[in-house]
Structures are given as C-alpha cells and as structure tokens.
Design an enzyme around this catalytic site. Structure first.
Site, mmCIF file in Angstrom:
data_model
loop_
_atom_site.group_PDB
_atom_site.id
_atom_site.type_symbol
_atom_site.label_atom_id
_atom_site.label_comp_id
_atom_site.label_asym_id
_atom_site.label_seq_id
_atom_site.Cartn_x
_atom_site.Cartn_y
_atom_site.Cartn_z
ATOM 1 N N PHE A 1 0.880 -1.179 0.000
ATOM 2 C CA PHE A 1 0.000 0.000 0.000
ATOM 3 C C PHE A 1 0.911 1.221 0.000
ATOM 4 O O PHE A 1 1.668 1.425 0.959
ATOM 5 C CB PHE A 1 -0.836 -0.075 1.281
ATOM 6 C CG PHE A 1 -1.843 1.017 1.509
ATOM 7 C CD1 PHE A 1 -3.074 0.986 0.869
ATOM 8 C CD2 PHE A 1 -1.590 2.043 2.415
ATOM 9 C CE1 PHE A 1 -4.033 1.965 1.123
ATOM 10 C CE2 PHE A 1 -2.534 3.022 2.679
ATOM 11 C CZ PHE A 1 -3.760 2.979 2.021
ATOM 12 N N ALA B 1 4.675 13.786 3.209
ATOM 13 C CA ALA B 1 3.245 13.568 3.501
ATOM 14 C C ALA B 1 3.073 12.250 4.252
ATOM 15 O O ALA B 1 3.025 11.184 3.645
ATOM 16 C CB ALA B 1 2.429 13.557 2.209
ATOM 17 N N GLY B 2 3.035 12.366 5.580
ATOM 18 C CA GLY B 2 2.817 11.183 6.422
ATOM 19 C C GLY B 2 1.424 11.253 7.010
ATOM 20 O O GLY B 2 0.468 10.736 6.442
ATOM 21 N N ASP C 1 -9.749 2.471 7.685
ATOM 22 C CA ASP C 1 -10.782 2.066 8.654
ATOM 23 C C ASP C 1 -10.819 0.538 8.780
ATOM 24 O O ASP C 1 -10.987 -0.014 9.860
ATOM 25 C CB ASP C 1 -12.180 2.514 8.193
ATOM 26 C CG ASP C 1 -12.396 4.009 8.364
ATOM 27 O OD1 ASP C 1 -11.585 4.654 9.040
ATOM 28 O OD2 ASP C 1 -13.387 4.518 7.800
ATOM 29 N N ALA D 1 -8.377 -1.572 7.906
ATOM 30 C CA ALA D 1 -7.077 -2.195 8.220
ATOM 31 C C ALA D 1 -6.626 -1.944 9.656
ATOM 32 O O ALA D 1 -5.842 -2.733 10.201
ATOM 33 C CB ALA D 1 -6.024 -1.682 7.245
ATOM 34 N N GLN E 1 10.857 -5.825 31.674
ATOM 35 C CA GLN E 1 11.155 -5.531 33.084
ATOM 36 C C GLN E 1 11.128 -6.807 33.934
ATOM 37 O O GLN E 1 11.981 -7.012 34.794
ATOM 38 C CB GLN E 1 10.123 -4.518 33.609
ATOM 39 C CG GLN E 1 10.390 -4.004 35.003
ATOM 40 C CD GLN E 1 11.593 -3.054 35.057
ATOM 41 O OE1 GLN E 1 12.013 -2.526 34.036
ATOM 42 N NE2 GLN E 1 12.156 -2.876 36.234
ATOM 43 N N GLU F 1 0.048 3.135 9.812
ATOM 44 C CA GLU F 1 -1.397 3.173 9.530
ATOM 45 C C GLU F 1 -2.095 4.264 10.345
ATOM 46 O O GLU F 1 -3.209 4.111 10.828
ATOM 47 C CB GLU F 1 -2.024 1.792 9.711
ATOM 48 C CG GLU F 1 -1.488 0.838 8.635
ATOM 49 C CD GLU F 1 -2.245 -0.441 8.484
ATOM 50 O OE1 GLU F 1 -3.472 -0.435 8.666
ATOM 51 O OE2 GLU F 1 -1.606 -1.458 8.167
ATOM 52 N N THR G 1 -0.465 7.547 12.943
ATOM 53 C CA THR G 1 0.117 7.626 14.288
ATOM 54 C C THR G 1 -1.019 7.654 15.314
ATOM 55 O O THR G 1 -2.161 8.002 14.982
ATOM 56 C CB THR G 1 0.939 8.916 14.463
ATOM 57 O OG1 THR G 1 0.041 10.027 14.320
ATOM 58 C CG2 THR G 1 2.054 9.020 13.432
HETATM 59 N N1 CAA Z 1 -14.101 7.258 5.311
HETATM 60 C C1 CAA Z 1 -14.636 7.899 4.238
HETATM 61 N N2 CAA Z 1 -14.391 9.216 3.980
HETATM 62 C C2 CAA Z 1 -13.591 9.888 4.839
HETATM 63 C C3 CAA Z 1 -13.023 9.269 5.974
HETATM 64 C C4 CAA Z 1 -13.311 7.906 6.198
HETATM 65 N N3 CAA Z 1 -12.798 7.252 7.263
HETATM 66 N N4 CAA Z 1 -12.264 10.176 6.643
HETATM 67 C C5 CAA Z 1 -12.366 11.319 5.969
HETATM 68 N N5 CAA Z 1 -13.166 11.156 4.873
HETATM 69 C C6 CAA Z 1 -13.572 12.159 3.898
HETATM 70 C C7 CAA Z 1 -14.255 13.312 4.619
HETATM 71 O O1 CAA Z 1 -15.639 13.076 4.764
HETATM 72 C C8 CAA Z 1 -13.973 14.467 3.691
HETATM 73 O O2 CAA Z 1 -14.874 14.383 2.602
HETATM 74 P P1 CAA Z 1 -15.480 15.718 1.903
HETATM 75 O O3 CAA Z 1 -14.322 16.438 1.313
HETATM 76 O O4 CAA Z 1 -16.428 15.169 0.901
HETATM 77 O O5 CAA Z 1 -16.130 16.479 3.029
HETATM 78 C C9 CAA Z 1 -12.582 14.172 3.149
HETATM 79 O O6 CAA Z 1 -12.406 12.742 3.290
HETATM 80 C C10 CAA Z 1 -11.478 14.892 3.898
HETATM 81 O O7 CAA Z 1 -11.547 14.516 5.264
HETATM 82 P P2 CAA Z 1 -10.815 15.318 6.420
HETATM 83 O O8 CAA Z 1 -11.171 16.776 6.317
HETATM 84 O O9 CAA Z 1 -11.090 14.638 7.726
HETATM 85 O O10 CAA Z 1 -9.277 15.162 6.023
HETATM 86 P P3 CAA Z 1 -7.972 15.699 6.725
HETATM 87 O O11 CAA Z 1 -7.062 16.212 5.682
HETATM 88 O O12 CAA Z 1 -8.310 16.589 7.884
HETATM 89 O O13 CAA Z 1 -7.251 14.341 7.237
HETATM 90 C C11 CAA Z 1 -6.704 12.566 8.761
HETATM 91 C C12 CAA Z 1 -7.772 13.549 8.203
HETATM 92 C C13 CAA Z 1 -7.497 11.697 9.717
HETATM 93 C C14 CAA Z 1 -5.599 13.280 9.532
HETATM 94 C C15 CAA Z 1 -6.140 11.712 7.604
HETATM 95 O O14 CAA Z 1 -5.304 12.470 6.766
HETATM 96 C C16 CAA Z 1 -5.368 10.505 8.098
HETATM 97 O O15 CAA Z 1 -5.932 9.474 8.436
HETATM 98 N N6 CAA Z 1 -3.997 10.601 8.149
HETATM 99 C C17 CAA Z 1 -3.166 9.466 8.507
HETATM 100 C C18 CAA Z 1 -2.740 8.735 7.267
HETATM 101 C C19 CAA Z 1 -2.242 7.352 7.576
HETATM 102 O O16 CAA Z 1 -2.854 6.613 8.325
HETATM 103 N N7 CAA Z 1 -1.130 6.997 6.941
HETATM 104 C C20 CAA Z 1 -0.574 5.700 7.095
HETATM 105 C C21 CAA Z 1 -0.261 5.101 5.746
HETATM 106 S S1 CAA Z 1 -0.225 3.366 5.628
HETATM 107 C C22 CAA Z 1 1.189 2.889 6.387
HETATM 108 O O17 CAA Z 1 1.325 3.109 7.549
HETATM 109 C C23 CAA Z 1 2.279 2.255 5.622
HETATM 110 C C24 CAA Z 1 2.329 0.788 5.657
HETATM 111 O O18 CAA Z 1 2.815 0.247 4.706
HETATM 112 C C25 CAA Z 1 1.846 -0.048 6.811
#
Ligand code: CAA
Length: 421
Positions: A129, A136-137, A247, A249, A344, A371, A373
């Site tokens: 993925f 951009a994290g 959501d 995962a 410990q 996934e 922080t």
């Molecule tokens: N389901 C469906 N839609 C969603 C949603 C969800 N869970 N969460 C947000 N949205 C939609 C919102 O409804 C919104 O839609 P509209 O524009 O139509 O209103 C849009 O997405 C934007 O939502 P937000 O305003 O909430 O977005 P944001 O920029 O404020 O970001 C955040 C929210 C929760 C911080 C998000 O950016 C996030 O989860 N960041 C973390 C990313 C992450 O988990 N990265 C890990 C990558 S995977 C990994 O770790 C690598 C690996 O290989 C294991």
C-alpha cells in the site's frame, strides 16, 4: 498452550476458531523457531510465506467468489494475533496484504477484482500500500506524486516512502495526485505491478523492529500504465478510498499489537515461574503478580475492542471510523506498555538480544506509528465525538451558564426570604 480456551471464545464461531487454530499451528511450528533468525538477518522469510500459502491463510479476508477464504476482518485479526504472538514482523508481513488489497475489495471494478484477487488470495502475488511520502505522512491529503490521466494511459511521477512489503510485493496500490487544482477530488489510487516501466524499488530501510518485512521507497519516473489501472475506473476518489481502507485495516494493526503483548506476556509468565530469587519463583511475589495481572487485563480489554470493531466492520455497520481508530489507539499503546513490562520482568536478561522478549518491545513500537500515528487516531476519535455531541443537546439544560446562579450550591447560599408575619 495449543488447547487453551477462554470463556470469551464462546463469542467466536466455529469458523473463527478454525482459522485461529490453523494460524496458531503455523505460528508455533514455522514462525517461532525462525523469528530470531529473520530478525537478525533482516531478510524476507520466503519459507514462512510458503507455509502461510500452504495452510490456505493468505486469502482469509478475500471473498470465496474471488478465490479467498471468505472470512472477514475478525478472521483476519485472529490470524494476525496468532502470528504476532510468535513474531510481530510476520504479523504485519501477512496483514499488509490485506491493507494492499482492501482498496480493490472496497472500490475495484469487477474486472480489477477478477484479475488481481485470486492471485492475492492464493499468495502467488503479494501486495503493498503506497500512501506515505517524505513530505506527507499524517497529512495524507498532501501527497505530491503525480498521475496524468490520459484516455489510454496513466503517467506517474514521484516517490513513495515507508512502503511495507515493498520489493517482496507484486501489486502496489499507489495513491497519486490526479487533479492538483481540486481540493476535494485531488487524489486517485493506481494499481501498479512489479516490472511496470518506470517503476523502481529504492532504498530499503534498516529498522528497529518488524525486521523480517521490508520497508522501502518507491520511485516512479514517467511510469506508464494502461488507463484501466485507475482504482474503480474513475479518478478523484483516492482520498476517500485511502480512508475507507485504513478504517478496515486499523483493527489488524491493533491485532498485531495484541499478539505482541500476549506473546511477550506468555514468555514472561513462564520466566517468572522458573526464575528463583530469595529462595522462591519470582511469580510468588505480589509486585510481580500485580504486573502480570495488569498486563493480562489490559491485553484482554484491547482484544475485545479489536474483536468488537472487526465485527462491526464485518456486519457493514456505518461510521466504524471511530471504533477502528479506538481499537488501534488503545491496543497499540497497551502493547508498548505491556511489552516494556515484560522486559522488566525478565530483568537484566530481558535487555539482552539472546533472550526473546526485547524483540516484542521493538516490534510493538511501530504499531503506534504506522497506519496513522496514535496522535492521528486521537484526532479521528475526538472529531467524531465532538461531531456526535449534536445528539446530546438535551444535556445543555442541565449545565448552568457561568453567570447563571442556579447550581445547587448557589441556591443553598442564597439569602432566605424572611417569613411573612
Ligand atoms: N471514510 C470515508 N471518507 C472519509 C473518511 C473515512 N474514514 N475520513 C475522511 N473522509 C472524507 C471526509 O468526509 C472528507 O470528505 P469531503 O471532502 O467530501 O467532506 C474528506 O475525506 C477529507 O476529510 P478530512 O477533512 O477529515 O481530512 P484531513 O485532511 O483533515 O485528514 C486525517 C484527516 C485523519 C488526519 C487523515 O489524513 C489521516 O488518516 N492521516 C493518517 C494517514 C495514515 O494513516 N497513513 C498511514 C499510511 S499506511 C502505512 O502506515 C504504511 C504501511 O505500509 C503499513
């Protein structure tokens, strides 16, 4: 250990228990004996992946119509916990295939599902993925990797960071910017295959934990793929697809954390029964007993939150975002604490690499980071509860305004009117 059955196992179906038993067998026979070796050499354990394929575990979460085991998120979590009890690295090595294929399951076209899912389910092709980038994290919307969408092809340029399973994987769900001018329809996910022209694996990271699974950079330089590789066949919905995938995962990461905590605690209990100090096993001391009791209680609380969130997802419940985030947040913070306590309990020995327990602490740490922080999980949970406070408006009547002397204490202090003659 193999026959251990908890009262709460009654909440699991026969099928749930069968997947778990199969995973436990692979974990004990194949994973545990090799965990320290692959941790040391930091190489992908192909023999363990082969054992997972042979046991039919690779496609547990994929519907039977696409060649999978037909299980759900709960079955996935049960398998991940068992594998992680033996090795947290193998837990994610397995679970990351679900992370990489959930976008296909959630949003792929029928052709895309039929093309990719059977091979993923059999384990012939592995998944990754690609969301995060150097810049951009947590801000998943702030990606820079570009995808020019043409009538017949997509041209991708940019770089990805922290791609777990990269290099080993054959199929990559990569999130790109397809419309830089749009705020709401900026991103699109693209299915990239190993060997696509212009796609290369870059630096492989040297990690603190989960060392048997590679974490790499991905590079795209005029990478041209057919237009039908855009997930779901239409651009502009990548951000929603990424969030919906996470959501689904996040309970799996939480299950990995529960497995690490349980694995470390199992070792600690055995050690405390065997280790003699002051003429008795240290498990006879109340302070040690208190630690073991707290560790076990915290694990059980986290496990039930994992199972509840997984069940909600499997039942197609709405608004599972908060619960998935809560499971991930609680279980991974718990795992960091519990694995640290297990070290410990082993005392000085626990700090040494030739004892098995410090690896659990190293493997657990990443679960608080990837996934999303745990700070991001707290944002997700807080936003959800603040939004839902609209349904609690009726409680306002019970909360006095600051300048309104109507609390019980104010009324008690108020001067009593003189009795009428
Ligand atoms: N389901 C469906 N839609 C969603 C949603 C969800 N869970 N969460 C947000 N949205 C939609 C919102 O409804 C919104 O839609 P509209 O524009 O139509 O209103 C849009 O997405 C934007 O939502 P937000 O305003 O909430 O977005 P944001 O920029 O404020 O970001 C955040 C929210 C929760 C911080 C998000 O950016 C996030 O989860 N960041 C973390 C990313 C992450 O988990 N990265 C890990 C990558 S995977 C990994 O770790 C690598 C690996 O290989 C294991």
């Amino acid at each position: 250990m193999a026959g251990r059955r908890w009262p709460l196992d009654e909440l699991l179906t026969e099928t749930n228990r069968a997947w778990r038993a199969r995973a436990r067998e692979v974990a004990e026979k194949v994973v545990r004996p090799k965990a320290a070796h692959y941790d040391r050499v930091q190489e992908y354990p192909w023999e363990i992946k082969d054992a997972l394929c042979a046991s039919g575990l690779m496609g547990v979460w994929i519907p039977a119509e696409y060649g999978g085991g037909g299980g759900g998120v709960l079955d996935l979590c049960l398998v991940v916990e068992e594998l992680s009890k033996a090795c947290g690295g193998v837990g994610v090595l397995y679970a990351v295939n679900a992370l990489g294929s959930f976008p296909l399951l959630l949003a792929g076209t029928e052709e895309q599902k039929r093309h990719y899912l059977p091979e993923i389910a059999s384990g012939r092709r592995l998944c990754a993925f690609g969301l995060s980038e150097r810049g951009a994290g947590s801000d998943a919307g702030g990606l820079a990797t570009r995808c020019e969408v043409g009538a017949s092809e997509l041209i991708i340029n940019g770089d990805k960071k922290w791609t777990t399973n990269g290099g080993a994987a054959d199929i990559y769900t990569v999130f790109t910017v397809s419309d830089p001018t749009s705020m709401s329809r900026r991103l699109s996910a693209v299915l990239i295959e190993k060997g696509d022209p212009g796609f290369a694996i870059g630096r492989t990271e040297d990690k603190m934990g989960i060392r048997c699974v590679p974490v790499v950079e991905l590079h795209f330089r005029d990478c041209r793929v057919p237009a039908d590789r855009i997930l779901g066949g239409r651009p502009g919905v990548g951000f929603k697809h990424a969030m919906m995938t996470l959501d689904r995962a996040r309970p799996g990461v939480a299950a990995q954390a529960v497995g690490c905590a349980q694995g470390a605690t199992d070792l600690a209990v055995v050690y405390c029964n065997q280790r003699q100090q002051f003429g008795q096993p240290i498990s006879g001391f109340q302070m040690v007993q208190g630690m073991l009791a707290d560790m076990s209680t915290q694990i059980e609380a986290a496990r039930q939150l994992v199972h509840a969130s997984a069940r909600a997802l499997d039942l197609g419940a709405k608004d599972v975002t908060r619960m998935a985030a809560q499971a991930k947040l609680f279980a991974t913070d718990m795992a960091m604490k519990v694995t640290t306590d297990a070290v410990q309990l082993f005392g000085g020995y626990g700090y040494m690499r030739d004892y098995p327990v410090e690896k659990y602490m190293r493997d657990a740490k990443i679960t608080q980071i990837y996934e999303g922080t745990n700070q991001v999980q707290r944002i997700v949970v807080a936003r959800s509860i603040i939004k839902q406070a609209a349904s609690l408006e009726h409680l306002k009547a019970y909360i006095p305004l600051p300048d309104h002397p109507n609390t019980l204490a104010d009324r008690a202090r108020a001067p009593v009117a003189p009795a009428q003659a």
